[in-house]
Scaffold this active site. Structure first.
Site, PDB file in Angstrom:
ATOM      1  N   GLY A   1       0.962  -1.137   0.021  1.00 20.74           N
ATOM      2  CA  GLY A   1      -0.162  -0.012  -0.169  1.00 20.74           C
ATOM      3  C   GLY A   1       1.064   1.218   0.134  1.00 20.74           C
ATOM      4  O   GLY A   1       2.222   1.260  -0.390  1.00 20.74           O
TER       5      GLY A   1
ATOM      6  N   GLY B   1       5.902   4.622  -8.639  1.00 17.60           N
ATOM      7  CA  GLY B   1       6.607   3.407  -8.838  1.00 17.60           C
ATOM      8  C   GLY B   1       5.724   2.342  -8.783  1.00 17.60           C
ATOM      9  O   GLY B   1       5.995   1.238  -9.664  1.00 17.60           O
ATOM     10  N   HIS B   2       4.662   2.289  -7.773  1.00 19.04           N
ATOM     11  CA  HIS B   2       3.924   1.064  -7.807  1.00 19.04           C
ATOM     12  C   HIS B   2       2.990   0.956  -9.122  1.00 19.04           C
ATOM     13  O   HIS B   2       2.684  -0.026  -9.847  1.00 19.04           O
ATOM     14  CB  HIS B   2       3.055   1.031  -6.784  1.00 19.04           C
ATOM     15  CG  HIS B   2       3.502   0.848  -5.307  1.00 19.04           C
ATOM     16  ND1 HIS B   2       3.723   1.937  -4.394  1.00 19.04           N
ATOM     17  CD2 HIS B   2       4.041  -0.191  -4.815  1.00 19.04           C
ATOM     18  CE1 HIS B   2       4.341   1.518  -3.232  1.00 19.04           C
ATOM     19  NE2 HIS B   2       4.414   0.228  -3.625  1.00 19.04           N
TER      20      HIS B   2
ATOM     21  N   ARG C   1      12.818  -3.515  -9.037  1.00 24.45           N
ATOM     22  CA  ARG C   1      14.159  -3.584  -8.952  1.00 24.45           C
ATOM     23  C   ARG C   1      14.772  -2.798  -7.888  1.00 24.45           C
ATOM     24  O   ARG C   1      15.909  -3.163  -7.408  1.00 24.45           O
ATOM     25  CB  ARG C   1      14.962  -3.484 -10.111  1.00 24.45           C
ATOM     26  CG  ARG C   1      14.565  -4.484 -11.113  1.00 24.45           C
ATOM     27  CD  ARG C   1      15.641  -4.421 -12.393  1.00 24.45           C
ATOM     28  NE  ARG C   1      15.333  -5.489 -13.385  1.00 24.45           N
ATOM     29  CZ  ARG C   1      15.372  -6.722 -13.289  1.00 24.45           C
ATOM     30  NH1 ARG C   1      15.999  -7.280 -12.244  1.00 24.45           N
ATOM     31  NH2 ARG C   1      14.988  -7.945 -14.189  1.00 24.45           N
TER      32      ARG C   1
ATOM     33  N   LEU D   1      11.857   6.339  -5.855  1.00 22.93           N
ATOM     34  CA  LEU D   1      10.510   6.548  -5.178  1.00 22.93           C
ATOM     35  C   LEU D   1      10.208   5.308  -3.782  1.00 22.93           C
ATOM     36  O   LEU D   1      10.554   4.316  -4.280  1.00 22.93           O
ATOM     37  CB  LEU D   1       9.368   6.235  -6.242  1.00 22.93           C
ATOM     38  CG  LEU D   1       9.277   7.272  -7.158  1.00 22.93           C
ATOM     39  CD1 LEU D   1       7.899   7.589  -8.098  1.00 22.93           C
ATOM     40  CD2 LEU D   1       9.170   8.916  -6.581  1.00 22.93           C
TER      41      LEU D   1
END
Length: 281
Positions: free
Chosen positions: A28, A33-34, A145, A181
């Protein structure tokens, strides 16, 4: 978008997703980035599922489990805007249970660098990731990564245990000034945020070098300067390792090597890494 808040609800909703399924496990506090992981999954699948679960098994007793941000409504809105088909957001009691007896071991790979600084961390990560892979049953799962050692542990687990899923490592997403991030960036004060750029600067300095000793020395020099200039910065480790085994590389190493960093900025612990291509001294 459908939301499953328990394993039972997931079992009911999962059959609705036909075709190839991509999966992005998260804790969450979603950021760009997610969402880049969601896009990677979408490019490889017909539909995308996301899990939102702050995993208690991967936090040590003095770490920030209770303080970890949990903006679930904002996260759900971001998932819906990104075209996610299914979100799995279980409670700890439902996913972990009250008295779990068995955990997955990360082996030797889980005992160095992050594993040495956070004993048992990767065992907790792998235990929950394996449960999620079984429950969601994706065709492909995407991981960032930035958590390079975590990705290596997951790849090893999937290979060693014959888990029928493709694992994809997605590129690190960075701010314009180079800071990777992270949900934990929200903990930084403005002054600490400026100091945190030292991680990406260290990686950039190392990338100009062609040999292992020079690369490691260049990266550590930048971090040492940041520590001297700020009371907030303290390096946990800066290591040049084999990107698969995370064993240190020798001075005469040629080929790919991962420079992995962990640095505390104030009370916030940040990690970052860069894959280098070394041609030798």
């Amino acid at each position: 978008m459908r939301v499953a808040r328990s394993r039972a609800e997931l079992a009911q909703l999962r059959p609705e997703l036909t075709g190839r399924l991509g999966f992005v496990p998260t804790m969450g506090a979603l950021h760009d980035g997610h969402l880049s992981l969601v896009e990677q999954a979408r490019s490889r699948a017909d539909a995308v599922a996301v899990s939102i679960f702050v995993n208690p098994l991967q936090f040590g007793p003095t770490e920030d489990f209770d303080a970890y941000p949990r903006p679930i409504e904002d996260d759900l809105a971001r998932c819906e805007a990104a075209g996610v088909a299914l979100v799995f957001a279980p409670t700890a009691a439902d996913l972990v249970g009250t008295d779990p007896q068995v955990r997955v071991s990360a082996g030797a790979l889980g005992t160095v660098l992050e594993g040495a600084s956070r004993p048992g961390h990767f065992d907790g990560v792998l235990t929950i990731v394996l449960k999620l892979l079984h429950l969601v049953a994706p065709d492909v799962a995407v991981f960032g990564r930035k958590d390079a050692q975590q990705l290596a542990c997951i790849e090893a687990m999937v290979a060693d245990l014959d888990v029928p899923v493709e694992i994809v490592g997605a590129p690190i997403v960075r701010e314009p000034d180079g800071l990777a991030l992270s949900s934990r960036n929200a903990y930084l004060t403005p002054e600490q945020r400026a100091d945190a750029v030292a991680l990406s600067r260290a990686l950039t300095a190392a990338a100009w070098e062609t040999d292992a000793e020079g690369a490691l020395r260049a990266g550590r020099r930048v971090l040492a300067a940041a520590e001297a200039a700020s009371p907030w910065v303290a390096t946990d480790y800066a290591a040049l390792v084999d990107p698969r085994t995370f064993a240190p590389v020798g001075a005469d190493h040629r080929g790919p090597a991962l420079l992995a960093l962990a640095v505390r900025v104030g009370s916030t612990r940040l990690i970052d890494n860069r894959l280098l291509e070394l041609t030798g001294p």
